[in-house]
Design a protein around this motif. Structure first.
Motif, PDB file in Angstrom:
ATOM      1  N   SER A 174       0.803  -1.226   0.000  1.00 34.02           N
ATOM      2  CA  SER A 174       0.000   0.000   0.000  1.00 34.02           C
ATOM      3  C   SER A 174       0.831   1.269   0.000  1.00 34.02           C
ATOM      4  CB  SER A 174      -0.923   0.015   1.226  1.00 34.02           C
ATOM      5  OG  SER A 174      -0.155   0.099   2.412  1.00 34.02           O
ATOM      6  N   VAL A 211     -14.031  -1.975   0.092  1.00 29.64           N
ATOM      7  CA  VAL A 211     -12.583  -1.866  -0.139  1.00 29.64           C
ATOM      8  C   VAL A 211     -12.269  -2.093  -1.620  1.00 29.64           C
ATOM      9  CG1 VAL A 211     -11.944  -2.534   2.174  1.00 29.64           C
ATOM     10  CG2 VAL A 211     -12.329  -4.310   0.473  1.00 29.64           C
ATOM     11  N   HIS A 258      -6.563  -4.233  -4.141  1.00 32.21           N
ATOM     12  CA  HIS A 258      -5.832  -4.432  -2.898  1.00 32.21           C
ATOM     13  C   HIS A 258      -5.960  -5.898  -2.481  1.00 32.21           C
ATOM     14  CE1 HIS A 258      -5.304  -4.268   1.531  1.00 32.21           C
ATOM     15  NE2 HIS A 258      -4.459  -3.292   1.274  1.00 32.21           N
ATOM     16  N   TYR A 306      -6.488  -7.553   0.315  1.00 34.09           N
ATOM     17  CA  TYR A 306      -7.648  -7.871   1.147  1.00 34.09           C
ATOM     18  C   TYR A 306      -8.920  -7.867   0.319  1.00 34.09           C
ATOM     19  CZ  TYR A 306     -11.280  -6.733   4.694  1.00 34.09           C
ATOM     20  OH  TYR A 306     -12.419  -6.688   5.472  1.00 34.09           O
ATOM     21  N   THR A 355     -13.412  -1.841   6.421  1.00 30.18           N
ATOM     22  CA  THR A 355     -12.215  -1.466   7.182  1.00 30.18           C
ATOM     23  C   THR A 355     -12.649  -0.721   8.430  1.00 30.18           C
ATOM     24  OG1 THR A 355     -11.906   0.745   6.249  1.00 30.18           O
ATOM     25  CG2 THR A 355     -11.053  -1.108   4.955  1.00 30.18           C
ATOM     26  N   THR A 363      -7.069  -4.335   7.182  1.00 34.40           N
ATOM     27  CA  THR A 363      -6.204  -3.226   6.713  1.00 34.40           C
ATOM     28  C   THR A 363      -5.637  -2.394   7.856  1.00 34.40           C
ATOM     29  OG1 THR A 363      -7.803  -1.418   6.381  1.00 34.40           O
ATOM     30  CG2 THR A 363      -7.546  -3.015   4.585  1.00 34.40           C
ATOM     31  N   THR A 394      -8.237   2.237   1.065  1.00 33.27           N
ATOM     32  CA  THR A 394      -8.303   1.224   2.112  1.00 33.27           C
ATOM     33  C   THR A 394      -8.337   1.826   3.504  1.00 33.27           C
ATOM     34  OG1 THR A 394      -5.891   0.992   2.221  1.00 33.27           O
ATOM     35  CG2 THR A 394      -7.056  -0.424   0.671  1.00 33.27           C
ATOM     36  N   LYS A 415      -6.012   3.825   4.772  1.00 33.62           N
ATOM     37  CA  LYS A 415      -4.673   4.066   5.304  1.00 33.62           C
ATOM     38  C   LYS A 415      -4.154   5.429   4.852  1.00 33.62           C
ATOM     39  CE  LYS A 415      -3.270  -0.818   5.348  1.00 33.62           C
ATOM     40  NZ  LYS A 415      -2.243  -1.783   4.902  1.00 33.62           N
TER      41      LYS A 415
END
Length: 443
Positions: A138, A179, A183, A185, A228, A252, A423, A425
């Motif tokens: 990420s 999400v 990615h 996940y 998430t 995540t 995500t 983050k």
């Protein structure tokens, strides 16, 4: 050579996907996959940028059937795409957009709503060792790194996840995810889990709480929401109606026990959590309101030497984890924190993840993130906070009840929003930019 069927054995009429309320059968899905596979140039690397999860899945499985490698970047910035193109000059983009993204050679995909019965097709057999995807980290802890995934590993972990989750939900579910499916996940839990694990894939990727509720309502029960902590927090804060679910699933970022308890109380279903990484894929699950310990998936092994933990077994290769773990026995562990999150100030230890969970549950705080602008025990923490109407004094007062005084942030910087990615983050580059703008001496 071990081969596996592209899709699990199911009756042709079985519903495997839902798109805008329309049920899509296994026979239709396979027909769409094989039709696209016939159009793909053999061996050419593919950049799958479809925004519709059904069309993304068609592109992914067609690439597997044809033997093409799918590149799945963590973000579609011009810089990232330029780096991919430099890495793979022959790159071909699959997209559901009319215009060619980023000026790339482009193969457009579209959903054909015809209802003609799908004829039975021969199921492709895939080498278990075939490299089918290249996923990228990420960037939350540094520059994105590429990791290659084999078909057999993805199938095995999807079946393991299905067995673990469907035991809790009482059977296969229609799966909706907030999400991104590029990615790891999202790829495992919103694309591979339903298609390989016997559930129903949802084409939608809603972001705002009202859209999540609408998309869930359009799916048949039982339903699983894959999300998430950031998205879950927003969904619960919105206080809107949520249709009946069988379970909630999060990953995540660490899921605070208080948020898990709030989710279970509000929705009335188990709140589950996945542990893993882009490098390894998913490794373990837990229900945080019931047990702090994580339970490994079958075939996954952990070994420790000094402070380092290595995952091995049903993986492409042995991987040294970036987290600090306490091994309890052969199948259970406690997650103590991410190695890069662990901080030492004035001889006292904590983690940024723990501090973030504390500040996020303070009344009036909509979003927040701690940071350590400079290394060294003499450094002080700072925090970026989204909290309209809340003062620095209010936040410090709330934190004092939970954390040692050495971990109180000074300064606290109030912002309108934080630069989170899809995500939830904050990439390392974005955090560095915030520090440079607000905390450097010459800022």
């Amino acid at each position: 050579m071990q081969t596996l069927p592209l899709l699990p054995e199911l009756p042709d009429h079985t519903t495997v996907a839902s798109r805008h309320g329309q049920a899509i059968s296994r026979a239709r899905f396979l027909r769409d996959v094989l039709a696209l596979a016939d159009r793909l140039p053999a061996g050419r690397p593919l950049l799958n940028l479809c925004k519709d999860r059904y069309l993304f899945a068609i592109g992914l499985f067609a690439a597997i059937a044809r033997g093409n490698l799918s590149l799945l970047p963590n973000a579609t910035t011009a810089e990232n795409i330029a780096a991919l193109r430099a890495r793979e000059p022959d790159l071909l983009c699959l997209s559901d957009q009319a215009e060619a993204p980023f000026g790339l050679p482009h193969l457009p995909l579209a959903f054909n709503p015809d209802t003609a019965p799908a004829t039975t097709a021969t199921m492709p057999q895939i080498d278990a060792e075939q490299t089918v995807a290249c996923v990228f980290t990420s960037g939350s802890t540094g520059e994105p790194q590429a990791h290659f995934k084999h078909f057999g590993r993805l199938v095995a972990i999807s079946l393991a996840e299905a067995e673990r989750l469907w035991t809790v939900t009482g059977g296969p579910c229609a799966v909706l995810g907030t999400v991104p499916f590029q990615h790891m996940y999202g790829l495992e839990s919103t694309v591979l889990l339903p298609l390989i694990g016997g559930g129903i894939l949802s084409a939608e990727q809603p972001y705002f709480p009202a859209d999540v509720s609408t998309a869930l309502t359009a799916l048949p029960a039982p339903r699983l929401l894959v999300t998430t902590p950031f998205h879950l927090h927003n969904l619960l804060d919105a206080e809107i109606g949520i249709p009946p679910l069988a379970a909630l699933l999060s990953a995540t970022a660490p899921l605070a026990r208080e948020l898990a308890q709030q989710a279970e109380a509000r929705v009335g279903v188990p709140m589950l959590e996945i542990y893993g990484s882009t490098e390894t894929g998913q490794l373990a699950t837990r229900q945080p309101t019931q047990n702090e310990a994580w339970t490994l998936f079958p075939g996954i092994h952990l070994q420790q030497q000094d402070a380092a933990t290595t995952a091995s077994g049903a993986l492409e290769q042995d991987i040294v984890l970036g987290d600090v773990l306490e091994l309890l026995d052969a199948t259970h562990f406690h997650l103590l924190g991410r190695g890069s999150d662990m901080i030492n100030i004035a001889g006292k230890r904590s983690s940024l993840a723990f501090l973030n969970n504390v500040i996020l549950r303070l009344p009036g705080v909509r979003d927040a993130a701690f940071c350590l602008p400079h290394e060294g025990e003499a450094s002080r923490l700072a925090a970026f906070v989204v909290a309209p109407g809340i003062s620095t004094k209010d936040i410090l007062h709330g934190l004092r009840a939970w954390v040692d005084a050495v971990f109180l942030p000074r300064p606290i910087i109030f912002l309108d929003t934080l630069p989170r990615n899809a995500t939830g983050k904050i990439p390392a580059s974005a955090m560095a930019a915030l520090i440079a703008e607000h905390l450097e001496p010459d800022a």
